[in-house]
Design an enzyme around this catalytic site. Structure first.
Site, PDB file in Angstrom:
ATOM      1  N   LYS A 289      -2.387  -9.349  15.009  1.00 32.43           N
ATOM      2  CA  LYS A 289      -2.110  -7.974  15.278  1.00 32.43           C
ATOM      3  C   LYS A 289      -3.223  -7.339  15.657  1.00 32.43           C
ATOM      4  O   LYS A 289      -3.351  -6.175  16.633  1.00 32.43           O
ATOM      5  CB  LYS A 289      -1.154  -7.240  14.232  1.00 32.43           C
ATOM      6  CG  LYS A 289       0.194  -7.661  14.174  1.00 32.43           C
ATOM      7  CD  LYS A 289       0.942  -6.908  13.024  1.00 32.43           C
ATOM      8  CE  LYS A 289       2.356  -7.423  13.113  1.00 32.43           C
ATOM      9  NZ  LYS A 289       3.291  -6.517  12.164  1.00 32.43           N
TER      10      LYS A 289
ATOM     11  N   ARG B  73      -3.782  -1.205  -5.647  1.00 34.18           N
ATOM     12  CA  ARG B  73      -5.101  -1.355  -6.671  1.00 34.18           C
ATOM     13  C   ARG B  73      -6.288  -0.705  -6.174  1.00 34.18           C
ATOM     14  O   ARG B  73      -7.162  -0.885  -7.048  1.00 34.18           O
ATOM     15  CB  ARG B  73      -5.047  -3.114  -6.593  1.00 34.18           C
ATOM     16  CG  ARG B  73      -3.763  -3.689  -7.192  1.00 34.18           C
ATOM     17  CD  ARG B  73      -3.861  -4.989  -7.423  1.00 34.18           C
ATOM     18  NE  ARG B  73      -2.431  -5.731  -7.691  1.00 34.18           N
ATOM     19  CZ  ARG B  73      -1.986  -5.727  -8.954  1.00 34.18           C
ATOM     20  NH1 ARG B  73      -2.356  -4.926  -9.975  1.00 34.18           N
ATOM     21  NH2 ARG B  73      -0.859  -6.229  -8.887  1.00 34.18           N
TER      22      ARG B  73
END
Length: 274
Positions: free
Chosen positions: A69, A154
């Protein structure tokens, strides 16, 4: 002389699992587009420029999945504003001047949100993940006018996220936060991470309506937990269908037969052919 009137394909690696041919080929049949065909082409990010540049004139467009992409956006000679804002492209369309990049993943997210919430506004959202899959979700929520956005990830990627949501209050939290409280405060949760990675936290998070980008396996642990608490859930198949309609129209120039495309996709999966 070839009987092929037009061709399109999905590019990515691995690609054998892609359900995009089910959607587009069903659309061709329903729209009466004789001689059109849609296939899969194994293609890495490094291979994409050669594959697209070498495509015959019969290729009108390409759907693009990971890991290509970002390469698709870089390759294209022109791009839509939303593709540039999101930073990647899942669509390449042949034009008179070359190739145009677009990102219809945001339409997939919008379709899922609309099915989940019936068009109700979203003021407070919780997005799980902040990577490439999350970016169309963040852009779409920004377009929907979200006022408060909490990103559970995270690592803190605030500088990348804030431009996508255009003025919303954005907080980044880790998995050591009070995620049950955050879930209960949210009007919708959008998960963009693998189902297995989120499984240990599903019970804490399952306290709001859920859009989960995963469609296999379905339901995910998060969707199961949310449903057990009485919340609606929408999975990746809805998103996959919704992002394909604009691609179909850009490739063919005719309106997408949306009901027939979606029905073919769900029938295919229900038959265990995925």
């Amino acid at each position: 002389m070839s009987s092929v009137a037009g061709r399109a394909a999905v590019l990515g690696s691995p690609i054998a699992h892609s359900l995009s041919p089910v959607l587009h080929n069903a659309g061709y049949r329903a729209a009466g587009l004789e001689g059109w065909e849609y296939t899969r082409i194994e293609c890495t990010a490094e291979q994409l420029p050669g594959v697209v540049a070498g495509a015959g004139d019969e290729f009108r467009g390409f759907s693009v999945t990971m890991p290509a992409k970002f390469a698709a956006l870089e390759f294209a000679g022109e791009s839509t504003e939303r593709a540039r804002a999101i930073g990647s492209a899942n669509t390449l369309v042949r034009t008179g001047a070359g190739w145009r990049a677009d990102n219809t993943d945001c339409e997939g997210i919008a379709g899922a949100l609309d099915e989940l919430l019936g068009g109700a506004p979203v003021r407070n959202a919780l997005v799980i993940g902040a990577g490439g899959t999350a970016r169309p979700a963040l852009w779409t929520l920004g377009a929907w006018g979200v006022e408060k956005l909490c990103v559970l990830n995270r690592s803190d990627r605030s500088n990348e996220v804030r431009p996508l949501v255009r003025g919303a209050e954005v907080d980044f939290v880790g998995f050591d936060a009070d995620i049950k409280r955050l879930a209960m405060e949210a009007e919708v949760i959008v998960s963009t991470v693998p189902a297995a990675a989120l499984a240990p936290y599903a019970e804490e998070l399952g306290h709001a309506p859920v859009v989960d980008v995963i469609y296999d396996p379905w339901p995910t642990p998060l969707a199961t937990a949310a449903a057990a608490n009485g919340h609606r859930t929408v999975g990746g198949l809805v998103m996959l269908a919704a992002q394909s309609y604009s691609q179909f129209e850009q490739f063919t120039g005719v309106p997408a037969p949306r009901e027939e495309m979606r029905a073919a996709l769900f029938a295919h999966v229900s038959a265990g052919e995925a």
